[in-house]
Motif scaffolding. Sequence first.
Motif, PDB file in Angstrom:
ATOM      1  N   GLU A  25       0.834  -1.209   0.000  1.00  0.00           N
ATOM      2  CA  GLU A  25       0.000   0.000   0.000  1.00  0.00           C
ATOM      3  C   GLU A  25       0.869   1.260   0.000  1.00  0.00           C
ATOM      4  OE1 GLU A  25      -0.385  -2.638   1.863  1.00  0.00           O
ATOM      5  OE2 GLU A  25      -2.483  -3.016   2.423  1.00  0.00           O
ATOM      6  N   ILE A  26       1.935   1.205   0.802  1.00  0.00           N
ATOM      7  CA  ILE A  26       2.815   2.383   0.913  1.00  0.00           C
ATOM      8  C   ILE A  26       3.561   2.634  -0.390  1.00  0.00           C
ATOM      9  CG2 ILE A  26       4.798   3.365   2.136  1.00  0.00           C
ATOM     10  CD1 ILE A  26       3.845   1.738   4.610  1.00  0.00           C
ATOM     11  N   SER A  27       4.103   1.565  -0.995  1.00  0.00           N
ATOM     12  CA  SER A  27       4.826   1.739  -2.260  1.00  0.00           C
ATOM     13  C   SER A  27       3.884   2.220  -3.360  1.00  0.00           C
ATOM     14  CB  SER A  27       5.506   0.433  -2.680  1.00  0.00           C
ATOM     15  OG  SER A  27       4.549  -0.579  -2.915  1.00  0.00           O
ATOM     16  N   LYS A  28       2.630   1.747  -3.350  1.00  0.00           N
ATOM     17  CA  LYS A  28       1.645   2.197  -4.333  1.00  0.00           C
ATOM     18  C   LYS A  28       1.370   3.690  -4.158  1.00  0.00           C
ATOM     19  CE  LYS A  28      -3.014   1.226  -6.078  1.00  0.00           C
ATOM     20  NZ  LYS A  28      -4.257   0.448  -5.887  1.00  0.00           N
TER      21      LYS A  28
ATOM     22  N   LYS B 142       4.332  10.691   5.310  1.00  0.00           N
ATOM     23  CA  LYS B 142       4.261  10.439   6.749  1.00  0.00           C
ATOM     24  C   LYS B 142       2.808  10.394   7.221  1.00  0.00           C
ATOM     25  CE  LYS B 142       5.893  13.580   9.587  1.00  0.00           C
ATOM     26  NZ  LYS B 142       6.819  14.408  10.410  1.00  0.00           N
ATOM     27  N   GLN B 143       1.993  11.298   6.680  1.00  0.00           N
ATOM     28  CA  GLN B 143       0.582  11.319   7.052  1.00  0.00           C
ATOM     29  C   GLN B 143      -0.122  10.045   6.583  1.00  0.00           C
ATOM     30  OE1 GLN B 143      -0.978  13.532   8.988  1.00  0.00           O
ATOM     31  NE2 GLN B 143      -2.855  12.310   8.833  1.00  0.00           N
TER      32      GLN B 143
ATOM     33  N   GLU C 285      -1.852   6.902   8.903  1.00  0.00           N
ATOM     34  CA  GLU C 285      -3.218   6.415   8.741  1.00  0.00           C
ATOM     35  C   GLU C 285      -3.261   4.934   8.356  1.00  0.00           C
ATOM     36  OE1 GLU C 285      -4.719   9.007   5.772  1.00  0.00           O
ATOM     37  OE2 GLU C 285      -4.801  10.784   7.084  1.00  0.00           O
ATOM     38  N   THR C 286      -2.216   4.461   7.650  1.00  0.00           N
ATOM     39  CA  THR C 286      -2.217   3.087   7.136  1.00  0.00           C
ATOM     40  C   THR C 286      -1.620   2.085   8.112  1.00  0.00           C
ATOM     41  OG1 THR C 286      -1.973   3.995   4.896  1.00  0.00           O
ATOM     42  CG2 THR C 286      -1.518   1.641   5.165  1.00  0.00           C
ATOM     43  N   ASP C 287      -0.483   2.468   8.708  1.00  0.00           N
ATOM     44  CA  ASP C 287       0.192   1.574   9.660  1.00  0.00           C
ATOM     45  C   ASP C 287       0.953   2.432  10.670  1.00  0.00           C
ATOM     46  OD1 ASP C 287       1.493  -0.376  11.059  1.00  0.00           O
ATOM     47  OD2 ASP C 287       2.848  -0.970   9.425  1.00  0.00           O
TER      48      ASP C 287
END
Length: 281
Positions: free
Chosen positions: A208-211, A251-252, A256-258
């Motif tokens: 999710e982060i890389s996307k 960072k935001q 929110e994601t992890d």
Amino acid sequence: MKKFKEFVLITLGDILVAMSIKFFLQPNKIAAGGTSGIAIIINNFFKFIPVGVLMIAMDSILFIMAMIVIGSKFGFKTLYASFCLSGSLILMDKLIPYGPLTKNLLLAAVFGTFLSAIGMGIIFNQNASTGGTDIIAKIINKFLHIDIGKSLLLVDFIVTLFAGVTMGADIGMYSLLSVIINGFMIDFVIEGLNVCKQVMVISPKNKEISKFIMEELDRGCTVIAGKGGYTLNDTYILYCVLSRSEFIKLKQFIKETDSKAFITVSDTREVLGNGFKDIHI
């Protein structure tokens, strides 16, 4: 569009340098190296010749010398920056008939140099320069094999020496102080303009982060395979370089994601290639 932005920034840098000469250095006779310093010394004796006109004349002669001695290694951006600076100064002399903002030599040297360094830093950051004594330094380097940096310092020192001889020791020392401050400040400005965030992220939500990095921030990232030292479980490390504003968004998103993601962040002074500055030798 990119070229247009470069020339807009070069013009902005030239205007800042012209303001430093117009409002601080020239009226207080502080010859802080360069062709502007030489022009200020000459203007002290021939006040009817504007500093901007003297700079155009000297820059023209130096560019011709460069073409003959060194060859055509000076780009159009440097040519533009050089004559835009002289032109800006001439325009200011005609349109703004005000005197110095201060007659205190120390204040004039410090604030004039800070303003000039910011402008020069912007210009150098666009891979251009204002020509002038840079050309003399390159000629000295070609024939005497002295490093460019040392050659430029030597030329500027000679200019300040002449300022001291012709206009008094105080002026000479303030001019030398201005040259020293200018060197440090230009490096500081360039580093500040180029600072990016080097980010490494370890999270089970790495997909999710890389996307988000690639699709929302339009930046690339590298996935590095790793292994947890305590658990010995396979894991992945995301590596990317972002601007300061992009890092704030990342960072935001991670929060929110992890919220338990492990993140390391460090400043990197210069990034070349792949969406950042082009590589120039």
